[in-house]
Design a protein around this motif. Structure first.
Motif, short mmCIF file in Angstrom:
data_model
loop_
_atom_site.label_atom_id
_atom_site.label_comp_id
_atom_site.label_asym_id
_atom_site.label_seq_id
_atom_site.Cartn_x
_atom_site.Cartn_y
_atom_site.Cartn_z
N ARG A 124 0.83 -1.20 0.00
CA ARG A 124 0.00 0.00 0.00
C ARG A 124 0.86 1.25 0.00
NH1 ARG A 124 -1.82 2.74 4.06
NH2 ARG A 124 -1.40 1.13 5.63
N VAL A 125 1.86 1.26 0.92
CA VAL A 125 2.68 2.48 0.99
C VAL A 125 3.57 2.62 -0.24
CG1 VAL A 125 2.60 2.53 3.51
CG2 VAL A 125 4.53 1.40 2.36
N ARG A 169 2.62 1.90 -3.25
CA ARG A 169 1.77 2.55 -4.25
C ARG A 169 1.67 4.04 -3.98
NH1 ARG A 169 -1.13 -2.35 -4.22
NH2 ARG A 169 -2.48 -1.64 -2.54
N GLU A 170 1.78 4.38 -2.70
CA GLU A 170 1.74 5.80 -2.33
C GLU A 170 3.10 6.45 -2.43
OE1 GLU A 170 0.29 5.43 1.62
OE2 GLU A 170 -1.77 4.89 1.01
N LYS A 171 4.06 5.70 -2.92
CA LYS A 171 5.44 6.18 -3.08
C LYS A 171 6.09 6.52 -1.74
CE LYS A 171 5.09 6.43 -7.71
NZ LYS A 171 5.56 5.28 -8.51
N ASN A 172 5.59 5.93 -0.70
CA ASN A 172 6.19 6.14 0.61
C ASN A 172 7.27 5.07 0.80
OD1 ASN A 172 6.91 6.54 3.23
ND2 ASN A 172 4.85 6.36 4.08
#
Length: 465
Positions: free
Chosen positions: A429-430, A432-435
């Motif tokens: 998930r992160v 995909r959020e570029k985190n």
RNA sequence: GGCGGCAUGGCCAAAUGGUAAGGCAGUGGCUUGCAAAGCCAUGUAUUCCCGGUUCGAUUCCGGGUGCCGCCUCCA
């Protein structure tokens, strides 16, 4: 394609022709069960396992016999010193030995006779030798008279007269009551040090000598003559030489057609010796955290006749090689391209693998064929031109070859715990959020938990470290 | 002292009378958000030294050096 083995008896590679078509009788000298086997012993047993597996792969109905020596000087001494009974001591270490075989994926021999269970046969055997005039008795012990056997020394290449000269200078005459220092005991008369270890037989009160048990048990389970006899190179003389003398004297028939001997294992470039503290047991290595499969790899991928140098560096390298194969299996499981079914490539690999082993068990050449197949197939996976049929064929190939060398164990799908799965999902998930900072943090967390994450085009894959 | 085995790139290890597989490690590249895995490339390998045979030897022969094993019970 014929199978050839280097035969100590003829000192050249001989084509393997069994006594009975399609069958192979193998006798391998087993352990003396009074302590744990060390890795040098295990190297020999691994070679014998490869021999058996390859013959079975080639379609032979193999009968593999391995004795357990459970009455012998050192055993008796240990019992005397510790107060433990012979049955208890040898029972414990026989079980430990079986455990070691299982751990290393060494197939259990079909028959594992024990000396103490073979006493009646041994007595009969010695009686036969006595009737044929090959024995003499001194103070209740029975010895084999070497001078009565004409063909001594053909296996080891030792000259019998030179041996005599040697022995006369080396042996303390007080220790031996034999007529000739080269003669050896068939039956040892009881003395006080033996305590309650003895058998009351027609031969008197006593116990069998060492060499006789192998002659007797091999004959009992494989017949007067059989195909292959193996052991460590140190057994060539006198043990195997004496077996030949006893057996051929008793039966008048050729004893064994093919003698195969394993070279010795060194450790870190030195011979294994108690004084060096380098006589490792399997347990020692397991306690250090090494994978049994890697230990098998390290101990069995040098040609059996060569001296082999066991090092911890080499053990790490073996573990890496093994990991490469296991990662390959994982990649195959995920292959979803399309293209060749790999039938031709798999057949070529298997042919090269088998022919390498046909040539005196050339395991190095056999492995080279496998790695070539791995590389070619990895390329196909990278290129997206390997589909399920090809992957299935590749996996089936590895399974077939694993049945021969036991070096490509099926990679069990790791059971991934829920908390690991949760972390993986969060990481996706992160990502995909570029985190990526958080994603890398999770990866480190997983690593600390013993899981390695690999991102693939089809999503992340975890495996145990 | 007698008999025998072995000596190949940093490590492990095959093969061959015609100039040397494979694995591990290293380095560069591709790929990747970064990694990992994978792939490609990369190591002057005087194949222990000195002679000999040969058109040609790492491979055969002789000598040397080093290591290992056996010479009565050690796989």
């Amino acid at each position: 394609m014929s199978i050839v083995f280097y035969n100590t008896l003829t000192k050249r590679k001989d084509e393997f022709v069994p006594l009975a078509a399609g069958k192979a009788g193998i006798y391998t000298c087993g352990p003396t069960v009074y302590n744990y086997a060390h890795i040098g012993n295990l190297r020999t047993f691994l070679f014998e396992d490869l021999l058996r597996r390859h013959l079975e792969y080639r379609g032979y109905a193999v009968t593999h016999v391995m004795n357990l020596t459970d009455v012998e000087d050192k055993i008796i001494r240990t019992c005397r010193e510790t107060g433990e009974s012979l049955e208890s001591l040898t029972g414990r270490f026989a079980q430990a030995f079986l455990d070691d075989l299982d751990t290393l994926r060494i197939l259990r021999p079909h028959v594992m006779p024990r000396a103490t269970e073979t006493i009646p046969d041994i007595v009969e055997f010695i009686k036969t030798l006595r009737e044929r005039g090959h024995t003499y008795e001194v103070d209740g012990s029975i010895y084999f008279r070497l001078a009565s056997f004409g063909n001594y020394g053909k296996l080891s290449g030792f000259d019998i007269d030179a041996l005599k000269a040697n022995a006369d200078g080396r042996i303390d005459s007080d220790e031996y009551e034999t007529e000739d220092a080269r003669d050896f005991a068939l039956w040892k008369a009881w003395d006080e040090d033996d305590g309650d270890v003895y058998w009351d037989t027609e031969l008197g009160k006593g116990r069998p000598g060492w060499h006789i048990e192998c002659s007797c048990m091999s004959r009992k389970h494989l017949g007067d003559s059989f195909d292959i006899h193996c052991g460590g190179v140190d057994l060539v003389f006198p043990h195997h030489e004496n077996e030949i003398a006893q057996s051929e004297a008793a039966t008048g028939k050729p004893f064994v057609n093919y003698w195969l001997h394993a070279g010795h294992l060194q450790v870190e470039g030195r011979k294994m010796a108690k004084s060096y503290g380098n006589t490792y047991t399997l347990r020692d290595l397991l306690d250090k955290g090494y994978d049994p499969a890697a230990i098998r790899w390290a101990l069995s991928t040098t040609h059996y006749r060569e001296p082999s140098n066991f090092t911890f560096n080499g053990l790490e390298a073996a573990a890496q090689s093994m990991r490469r194969i296991q990662d390959f299996r994982l990649r195959l499981l995920g292959a979803d391209g399309d293209g060749s079914d790999l039938a031709a490539e798999a057949a070529a690999c298997e042919k090269a693998f088998g022919e390498a082993l046909d040539d005196d068990l050339n395991i190095s050449a056999a492995l080279a064929a496998v790695f070539e197949f791995v590389r070619e197939t990895n390329k196909r996976i990278d290129d997206g031109c390997l589909g399920a049929p090809g992957a299935a064929n590749a996996l089936a190939l590895l399974d077939r070859l694993d049945a021969v060398c036991a070096l490509f164990p099926p990679k069990e799908a790791d059971a991934v715990p829920q908390d690991v799965l949760d972390l993986l999902n969060e990481r996706q998930r992160v990502r995909r959020e570029k985190n990526f900072a958080r994603a890398d943090e999770i990866r480190d967390t997983l690593k600390a938990m013993g899981w390695v994450v690999e991102d693939t085009p089809d999503g992340p894959r975890v495996k145990t470290a």
